[in-house]
Design a protein around this motif. Structure first.
Motif, PDB file in Angstrom:
ATOM      1  N   ILE A  58       0.848  -1.190   0.000  1.00  0.00           N
ATOM      2  CA  ILE A  58       0.000   0.000   0.000  1.00  0.00           C
ATOM      3  C   ILE A  58       0.881   1.236   0.000  1.00  0.00           C
ATOM      4  CG2 ILE A  58      -1.688   1.308   1.340  1.00  0.00           C
ATOM      5  CD1 ILE A  58      -2.797  -1.325   2.339  1.00  0.00           C
ATOM      6  N   GLY A  59       0.630   2.124  -0.966  1.00  0.00           N
ATOM      7  CA  GLY A  59       1.368   3.370  -1.055  1.00  0.00           C
ATOM      8  C   GLY A  59       2.633   3.219  -1.891  1.00  0.00           C
TER       9      GLY A  59
ATOM     10  N   ILE B 257      -0.121   9.087  10.417  1.00  0.00           N
ATOM     11  CA  ILE B 257      -0.567   7.740  10.068  1.00  0.00           C
ATOM     12  C   ILE B 257      -0.793   6.966  11.361  1.00  0.00           C
ATOM     13  CG2 ILE B 257       0.035   5.547   8.979  1.00  0.00           C
ATOM     14  CD1 ILE B 257       1.662   7.049   6.945  1.00  0.00           C
ATOM     15  N   CYS B 258      -1.970   6.362  11.486  1.00  0.00           N
ATOM     16  CA  CYS B 258      -2.294   5.521  12.641  1.00  0.00           C
ATOM     17  C   CYS B 258      -2.804   4.176  12.139  1.00  0.00           C
ATOM     18  CB  CYS B 258      -3.339   6.192  13.530  1.00  0.00           C
ATOM     19  SG  CYS B 258      -3.865   5.192  14.940  1.00  0.00           S
ATOM     20  N   LEU B 259      -2.111   3.106  12.492  1.00  0.00           N
ATOM     21  CA  LEU B 259      -2.505   1.751  12.123  1.00  0.00           C
ATOM     22  C   LEU B 259      -2.774   0.967  13.398  1.00  0.00           C
ATOM     23  CD1 LEU B 259       0.241   1.027   9.416  1.00  0.00           C
ATOM     24  CD2 LEU B 259      -2.013   2.084   9.099  1.00  0.00           C
TER      25      LEU B 259
ATOM     26  N   PHE C 273       1.575  -1.567   4.752  1.00  0.00           N
ATOM     27  CA  PHE C 273       1.622  -0.113   4.710  1.00  0.00           C
ATOM     28  C   PHE C 273       3.060   0.410   4.754  1.00  0.00           C
ATOM     29  CE2 PHE C 273      -2.738  -0.789   5.949  1.00  0.00           C
ATOM     30  CZ  PHE C 273      -3.433   0.294   5.427  1.00  0.00           C
ATOM     31  N   GLY C 274       4.030  -0.494   4.763  1.00  0.00           N
ATOM     32  CA  GLY C 274       5.438  -0.095   4.819  1.00  0.00           C
ATOM     33  C   GLY C 274       5.841   0.910   3.755  1.00  0.00           C
ATOM     34  N   PRO C 275       5.517   0.666   2.466  1.00  0.00           N
ATOM     35  CA  PRO C 275       5.888   1.655   1.439  1.00  0.00           C
ATOM     36  C   PRO C 275       5.319   3.044   1.710  1.00  0.00           C
ATOM     37  CG  PRO C 275       5.253  -0.427   0.424  1.00  0.00           C
ATOM     38  CD  PRO C 275       4.941  -0.551   1.878  1.00  0.00           C
ATOM     39  N   LEU C 276       4.100   3.109   2.251  1.00  0.00           N
ATOM     40  CA  LEU C 276       3.495   4.402   2.556  1.00  0.00           C
ATOM     41  C   LEU C 276       4.248   5.098   3.683  1.00  0.00           C
ATOM     42  CD1 LEU C 276       1.229   6.487   2.197  1.00  0.00           C
ATOM     43  CD2 LEU C 276      -0.130   5.146   3.828  1.00  0.00           C
TER      44      LEU C 276
ATOM     45  N   ILE D 237      11.040  -1.731   9.106  1.00  0.00           N
ATOM     46  CA  ILE D 237      10.307  -0.546   8.644  1.00  0.00           C
ATOM     47  C   ILE D 237      10.880   0.709   9.302  1.00  0.00           C
ATOM     48  CG2 ILE D 237       8.067   0.594   8.550  1.00  0.00           C
ATOM     49  CD1 ILE D 237       8.198  -1.809   6.744  1.00  0.00           C
ATOM     50  N   LEU D 238      11.088   0.645  10.618  1.00  0.00           N
ATOM     51  CA  LEU D 238      11.633   1.801  11.328  1.00  0.00           C
ATOM     52  C   LEU D 238      13.061   2.093  10.893  1.00  0.00           C
ATOM     53  CD1 LEU D 238      10.197   1.097  14.895  1.00  0.00           C
ATOM     54  CD2 LEU D 238       9.386   2.771  13.228  1.00  0.00           C
ATOM     55  N   GLU D 239      13.822   1.043  10.604  1.00  0.00           N
ATOM     56  CA  GLU D 239      15.182   1.251  10.101  1.00  0.00           C
ATOM     57  C   GLU D 239      15.157   1.971   8.748  1.00  0.00           C
ATOM     58  OE1 GLU D 239      18.552  -1.784  11.446  1.00  0.00           O
ATOM     59  OE2 GLU D 239      16.913  -2.804  10.397  1.00  0.00           O
ATOM     60  N   ALA D 240      14.235   1.578   7.868  1.00  0.00           N
ATOM     61  CA  ALA D 240      14.132   2.211   6.555  1.00  0.00           C
ATOM     62  C   ALA D 240      13.765   3.683   6.682  1.00  0.00           C
ATOM     63  CB  ALA D 240      13.102   1.472   5.702  1.00  0.00           C
TER      64      ALA D 240
END
Length: 551
Positions: free
Chosen positions: A217-218, A229-231, A240-243, A265-268
């Motif tokens: 997504i994204g 953003i809230c998941l 939702f990582g790409p977003l 994800i947080l590292e990216a």
């Protein structure tokens, strides 16, 4: 308002009280009264000269008056006359609808009246069938100027319905959905077409949850404008990582109870090198010190919530403390795993000089780390200590002495007694509220005493009910003064009446909470020259303070 009234009540021959009532009606539209004639037509209030003075109010002014009314008053005022009905509908910007399937036939009429709606909420409960794609498409055509849209329980809406929203409501700034069934395709359509989207909140999105591997997504066109953003509660939240990675202007990121390994994800996000994140919430995630170290690279971070992340230790918290110098609010729930302790908390105390709000749950800090926090965090205004086995009277007393800026304090489930609470009679000069909950050794007596000492301080006390006991009390004394000196409750010590009486002990009890009795703390016996009477004490705390009854 909305009450029927006979015509003679508004005639020129009415009483003076009726005239007063008329004047009050014109003074406040929220108090307007309408009446129904024989033809069931609603009419505005008419005065003795048969003139409707409200007709002189311009529509724009009338709309401003409606906007200042409560929801109920606004609805009732809209029934006064056709003009008020029209103006109220055209000036309404916020609308919430019960989005059941049967509403489809009423959509044209609803949005013909409310044609200026910019904030729309569509909710449907679990037991009802919700609106479908066709109904959502019709709404999107009627509400092209929507800036906020909230969908709750719209299980019949699919990717097709979301495509209609994306194409017809391109000025959306805030979108929120919960318990819906559309999937990645519908979400991507929204992100591609709504280039002004600033806030996105997704909870229990069933379409994304279905299947083992979800489509990415994204980022989409909205990535450049997204700020929040809230998941929440997603099986495939990682889709939702790409977003998340592509949203370079993101200020707030909340990841709550979403499955998957979030370290990468947080590292990216951190490796991008231009993170503007100010607020991060991480709750019940598969997260380790690797992810927490990545968070530490967000140099603009001011708010961090780390809740029940069992693999995070002192190492990650130290990294955050040393690199995020702007921290204002920090919430840590260690879930009693003992993986975060003194080392991490001392690092926070040394580096977070701007800390204003600190919440510690399920941690067992020592007096060393607590004294460091109290001494170094000079701007601390709000502090919560919950579920700690090591925080006692000594630590609380030190907080009362050193935290001069503290305004609100919450203590829950800690080994604190009356003696620790008494320290706030003199400490924390800016304190306005203290809340104590599930601390068995804190009695209602100390709460009453503290209120009397500091009348501007709000004291909220919630303790478990104690057993009724009978003790000896002097009939000539209330028990809190001797030789003209008022003693705090913890200084007044008396043996149990069943043990043959006792005497007042003016010695301050030890601050070692491990050696304190966990029984009924306030057994009081005073000796006077008028003899002894029996006094029965029931439960002292009933919500409004203590009470005693002389029998």
């Amino acid at each position: 308002m909305g009450q029927s009234a006979s015509a003679h009540e508004y005639s020129s021959g009415g009483s003076s009280s009726s005239s007063t009532h008329h004047r009050s009606i014109t003074a406040n539209l929220s108090d307007a009264v309408s009446f129904t004639d024989g033809n069931d037509q609603i009419h505005p209030v008419i005065f003795g000269d048969n003139q409707d003075y409200t007709s002189e109010i311009p529509d724009e002014c009338l709309a401003l008056i409606f906007q200042s009314l409560s929801s109920g008053d606004r609805k009732r005022c809209s029934l006064v006359c056709r003009r008020w009905l029209l103006v109220e509908g055209q000036s309404r910007e916020r609308l919430s609808l019960n989005a059941v399937a049967d509403i489809y036939s009423q959509i044209p009429a609803i949005f013909s009246r409310f044609d200026s709606v910019t904030k729309l909420a569509l909710r449907c409960d679990r037991k009802s069938s919700s609106i479908d794609d066709e109904a959502l498409a019709l709404i999107s055509l009627r509400c092209r100027n929507l800036t906020r849209l909230k969908l709750r329980g719209c299980r019949q809406v699919t990717d097709l319905g979301m495509a209609f929203i994306a194409k017809n409501c391109k000025v959306l700034k805030k979108f929120s959905c919960g318990s819906c069934t559309f999937g990645a395709e519908g979400m991507n359509a929204l992100l591609d077409h709504c280039s002004s989207l600033e806030e996105l909140s997704v909870k229990r999105l069933r379409g994304v949850n279905d299947g083992v591997v979800a489509a990415p997504i994204g980022p989409g066109a909205a990535a450049s404008s997204l700020k929040s953003i809230c998941l929440k509660e997603l099986y495939n939240g990682l889709s939702f990582g790409p977003l998340i990675i592509g949203s370079k202007n993101l200020k707030t990121l909340k990841l709550l109870r979403c499955l998957g390994d979030w370290d990468r994800i947080l590292e990216a996000v951190a490796d991008r090198g231009d993170s503007n994140l100010v607020e991060i919430h991480l709750e019940r995630l598969q997260l380790s010190d690797i992810g927490l170290t990545a968070v530490s690279k967000c140099s603009q971070l001011e708010i961090l919530h780390l809740v029940k992340a069992l693999d995070c230790t002192n190492l990650g918290l130290v990294a955050v403390a040393e690199h995020c110098k702007l921290l204002r609010k920090l919430h840590i729930d260690g879930w009693r795993s003992n993986r975060i302790g003194d080392e991490g908390l001392i690092a926070i105390a040394k580096n977070s000089v701007n800390l204003q709000e600190f919440v510690l749950m399920g941690l067992n800090p020592s007096s060393v780390s607590m004294s460091a926090i109290a001494s170094n965090c000079k701007k601390l205004e709000r502090l919560a200590l919950c579920g700690s086995e090591t925080i006692g009277d000594a630590e609380i007393s030190y907080i009362a002495k050193k935290c001069v800026a503290l305004r609100k304090l919450c203590i829950k489930g800690c080994h604190v007694s009356d003696q620790g609470i008494e320290a706030f009679a003199w400490g924390c000069p800016n304190l306005v509220k203290i809340k104590v909950k599930k601390c068995r050794e804190v009695t209602s007596e100390v709460a009453d005493w503290l209120r009397a000492r500091r009348r501007s301080l709000t004291v909220s006390l919630d303790v478990e009910e104690t057993e009724v006991e009978t003790v000896e009390v002097s009939a000539s004394d209330a028990g809190e003064q001797e030789d003209g000196v008022e003693y705090p409750p913890s200084v007044i010590r008396v043996a149990n009446a069943g043990g043959g009486g006792g005497a007042v002990d003016a010695g301050v009890p030890s601050s070692n909470h491990a050696g304190r009795s966990s029984g009924f703390k306030s057994r009081i016996s005073f000796f006077g020259g008028r003899g002894l009477v029996a006094c029965t004490f029931g439960r002292w705390l009933n919500g409004n303070g203590g009470s005693n009854t002389v029998s």
